[in-house]
Write an enzyme that holds these catalytic residues in place. Structure first.
Site, mmCIF file in Angstrom:
data_model
loop_
_atom_site.group_PDB
_atom_site.id
_atom_site.type_symbol
_atom_site.label_atom_id
_atom_site.label_comp_id
_atom_site.label_asym_id
_atom_site.label_seq_id
_atom_site.Cartn_x
_atom_site.Cartn_y
_atom_site.Cartn_z
ATOM 1 N N GLN A 150 0.741 -1.280 -0.055
ATOM 2 C CA GLN A 150 0.168 0.081 -0.109
ATOM 3 C C GLN A 150 0.868 1.082 -0.051
ATOM 4 O O GLN A 150 1.129 1.724 1.246
ATOM 5 C CB GLN A 150 -0.965 -0.099 1.299
ATOM 6 C CG GLN A 150 -1.967 1.059 0.993
ATOM 7 C CD GLN A 150 -3.168 0.961 2.069
ATOM 8 O OE1 GLN A 150 -3.396 -0.051 2.874
ATOM 9 N NE2 GLN A 150 -3.886 2.320 2.114
ATOM 10 N N PHE A 151 1.183 1.600 -1.068
ATOM 11 C CA PHE A 151 2.007 2.799 -1.150
ATOM 12 C C PHE A 151 1.428 4.158 -0.828
ATOM 13 O O PHE A 151 2.229 5.001 -0.369
ATOM 14 C CB PHE A 151 2.563 3.022 -2.946
ATOM 15 C CG PHE A 151 1.551 3.606 -3.541
ATOM 16 C CD1 PHE A 151 1.513 5.131 -3.902
ATOM 17 C CD2 PHE A 151 0.821 3.049 -4.401
ATOM 18 C CE1 PHE A 151 0.664 5.773 -4.603
ATOM 19 C CE2 PHE A 151 -0.331 3.599 -5.097
ATOM 20 C CZ PHE A 151 -0.339 4.968 -5.274
ATOM 21 N N THR A 152 0.301 4.266 -0.671
ATOM 22 C CA THR A 152 -0.704 5.370 -0.185
ATOM 23 C C THR A 152 -0.231 5.593 1.345
ATOM 24 O O THR A 152 -0.477 6.794 1.868
ATOM 25 C CB THR A 152 -2.013 5.101 -0.323
ATOM 26 O OG1 THR A 152 -2.515 4.098 0.510
ATOM 27 C CG2 THR A 152 -2.368 5.048 -1.814
#
Length: 155
Positions: free
Chosen positions: A83-85
Protein backbone atom coordinates in the site's frame (compact mmCIF):
# COMPACT_ATOMS: atom_id res chain seq x y z
CA UNK A 1 9.34 1.32 5.71
CA UNK A 2 5.87 2.01 6.95
CA UNK A 3 3.35 -0.58 8.04
CA UNK A 4 -0.09 -0.43 9.53
CA UNK A 5 -0.89 -3.58 11.50
CA UNK A 6 -4.45 -4.56 12.18
CA UNK A 7 -5.23 -7.40 14.55
CA UNK A 8 -7.94 -9.34 12.77
CA UNK A 9 -10.20 -12.27 13.42
CA UNK A 10 -10.24 -12.75 9.63
CA UNK A 11 -9.07 -10.92 6.52
CA UNK A 12 -8.90 -11.50 2.80
CA UNK A 13 -7.83 -9.60 -0.28
CA UNK A 14 -9.64 -9.85 -3.59
CA UNK A 15 -8.29 -9.09 -7.05
CA UNK A 16 -10.89 -8.94 -9.83
CA UNK A 17 -13.33 -10.74 -7.54
CA UNK A 18 -10.96 -13.64 -6.80
CA UNK A 19 -9.41 -14.32 -3.40
CA UNK A 20 -5.66 -13.69 -3.62
CA UNK A 21 -4.90 -14.19 0.07
CA UNK A 22 -6.90 -15.03 3.17
CA UNK A 23 -6.25 -15.60 6.88
CA UNK A 24 -8.20 -16.31 10.02
CA UNK A 25 -6.96 -14.75 13.28
CA UNK A 26 -3.72 -12.83 12.87
CA UNK A 27 -2.36 -9.60 11.44
CA UNK A 28 -3.26 -7.70 8.31
CA UNK A 29 -0.06 -5.89 7.36
CA UNK A 30 -0.43 -2.90 5.04
CA UNK A 31 3.13 -2.28 3.83
CA UNK A 32 4.88 0.63 2.10
CA UNK A 33 8.52 0.97 1.11
CA UNK A 34 9.83 4.53 1.18
CA UNK A 35 12.65 6.10 -0.80
CA UNK A 36 15.96 5.17 0.78
CA UNK A 37 14.65 1.99 2.41
CA UNK A 38 16.75 -1.17 2.23
CA UNK A 39 16.52 -4.72 3.45
CA UNK A 40 17.69 -3.41 6.85
CA UNK A 41 14.41 -1.55 7.43
CA UNK A 42 12.45 -4.52 6.12
CA UNK A 43 14.19 -6.93 8.50
CA UNK A 44 13.71 -4.62 11.50
CA UNK A 45 10.04 -4.15 10.69
CA UNK A 46 9.47 -7.89 10.37
CA UNK A 47 11.19 -8.67 13.68
CA UNK A 48 9.14 -5.98 15.41
CA UNK A 49 5.76 -7.05 14.05
CA UNK A 50 6.37 -10.74 14.75
CA UNK A 51 7.24 -10.00 18.38
CA UNK A 52 4.71 -7.21 19.03
CA UNK A 53 2.53 -8.32 21.95
CA UNK A 54 -0.95 -7.31 20.80
CA UNK A 55 -2.86 -10.57 21.24
CA UNK A 56 -4.70 -11.23 24.49
CA UNK A 57 -3.71 -13.78 27.09
CA UNK A 58 -6.22 -15.67 29.25
CA UNK A 59 -6.57 -12.62 31.51
CA UNK A 60 -7.44 -10.37 28.57
CA UNK A 61 -4.10 -8.49 28.59
CA UNK A 62 -2.15 -7.91 25.39
CA UNK A 63 0.66 -10.31 26.21
CA UNK A 64 1.09 -12.53 23.16
CA UNK A 65 2.61 -11.94 19.74
CA UNK A 66 1.42 -13.48 16.49
CA UNK A 67 4.36 -15.88 16.88
CA UNK A 68 3.39 -16.81 20.44
CA UNK A 69 0.06 -17.99 19.14
CA UNK A 70 1.73 -20.99 17.49
CA UNK A 71 2.48 -22.29 21.00
CA UNK A 72 -1.13 -21.64 22.03
CA UNK A 73 -2.53 -24.22 19.62
CA UNK A 74 -3.04 -22.00 16.58
CA UNK A 75 -0.79 -20.15 14.19
CA UNK A 76 -1.78 -16.54 13.72
CA UNK A 77 -1.65 -15.63 10.07
CA UNK A 78 -0.05 -12.70 8.29
CA UNK A 79 -1.79 -11.13 5.31
CA UNK A 80 0.71 -8.75 3.70
CA UNK A 81 -0.72 -6.16 1.31
CA UNK A 82 1.34 -3.52 -0.50
CA UNK A 83 0.00 0.00 0.00
CA UNK A 84 2.13 2.86 -1.31
CA UNK A 85 -0.47 5.40 -0.14
CA UNK A 86 0.93 5.05 3.40
CA UNK A 87 3.67 7.41 2.18
CA UNK A 88 1.11 10.12 1.36
CA UNK A 89 2.16 13.71 2.04
CA UNK A 90 -0.77 16.09 2.49
CA UNK A 91 1.20 19.00 3.92
CA UNK A 92 1.03 21.01 0.69
CA UNK A 93 -2.69 20.92 0.09
CA UNK A 94 -5.63 18.60 -0.27
CA UNK A 95 -4.28 16.30 -2.95
CA UNK A 96 -1.81 13.80 -1.50
CA UNK A 97 1.68 13.53 -2.96
CA UNK A 98 3.53 10.23 -3.03
CA UNK A 99 7.10 11.29 -3.73
CA UNK A 100 8.18 9.72 -0.42
CA UNK A 101 7.21 6.25 -1.62
CA UNK A 102 9.86 4.07 -3.21
CA UNK A 103 9.82 3.98 -6.99
CA UNK A 104 7.68 1.06 -8.24
CA UNK A 105 10.54 -1.32 -9.13
CA UNK A 106 12.27 -0.72 -5.79
CA UNK A 107 8.96 -0.92 -3.91
CA UNK A 108 8.19 -4.27 -5.53
CA UNK A 109 11.68 -5.58 -4.77
CA UNK A 110 11.41 -4.63 -1.08
CA UNK A 111 7.83 -5.95 -0.83
CA UNK A 112 8.92 -9.29 -2.35
CA UNK A 113 11.91 -9.38 0.00
CA UNK A 114 9.70 -8.70 3.04
CA UNK A 115 7.26 -11.45 2.03
CA UNK A 116 10.08 -13.96 1.42
CA UNK A 117 11.62 -13.21 4.82
CA UNK A 118 8.21 -13.42 6.51
CA UNK A 119 7.65 -16.85 4.95
CA UNK A 120 10.99 -18.03 6.34
CA UNK A 121 10.13 -16.75 9.82
CA UNK A 122 6.41 -17.53 10.13
CA UNK A 123 4.29 -20.57 9.21
CA UNK A 124 1.28 -18.80 7.64
CA UNK A 125 1.84 -15.87 5.26
CA UNK A 126 -0.63 -14.82 2.59
CA UNK A 127 -0.39 -11.80 0.28
CA UNK A 128 -2.12 -9.49 -2.09
CA UNK A 129 -0.44 -8.60 -5.39
CA UNK A 130 1.94 -5.68 -5.69
CA UNK A 131 0.50 -2.91 -7.85
CA UNK A 132 -2.90 -4.56 -8.31
CA UNK A 133 -6.27 -2.96 -7.68
CA UNK A 134 -7.28 -4.86 -4.54
CA UNK A 135 -10.27 -4.96 -2.25
CA UNK A 136 -9.32 -5.76 1.33
CA UNK A 137 -11.94 -7.22 3.65
CA UNK A 138 -11.23 -7.53 7.34
CA UNK A 139 -12.77 -7.91 10.74
CA UNK A 140 -10.59 -5.76 12.98
CA UNK A 141 -10.36 -7.52 16.34
CA UNK A 142 -10.54 -5.08 19.24
CA UNK A 143 -10.15 -2.91 17.23
CA UNK A 144 -6.37 -2.95 17.43
CA UNK A 145 -4.52 -0.93 14.79
CA UNK A 146 -0.81 -0.14 15.20
CA UNK A 147 1.28 2.05 12.88
CA UNK A 148 4.99 1.17 12.58
CA UNK A 149 7.77 3.03 10.80
CA UNK A 150 11.35 1.90 10.38
CA UNK A 151 13.24 4.89 9.04
CA UNK A 152 16.62 4.58 7.36
CA UNK A 153 19.43 4.89 9.90
CA UNK A 154 21.05 8.30 10.10
CA UNK A 155 24.41 8.33 8.36
Amino acid sequence: MIAVLQRVSEARVLIEGQVAGEIGPGLLVLLCAERGDTEVQSDKLLVKLLKLRIFSDDAGKMNHSVQDMDGQGWAGGLLVVSQFTLAADVSGGNRPGFTGAALPDEGRRLYDYFVAQARLAHPLVQTGQFGADMQVHLVNDGPVTIPLRMAPDAR
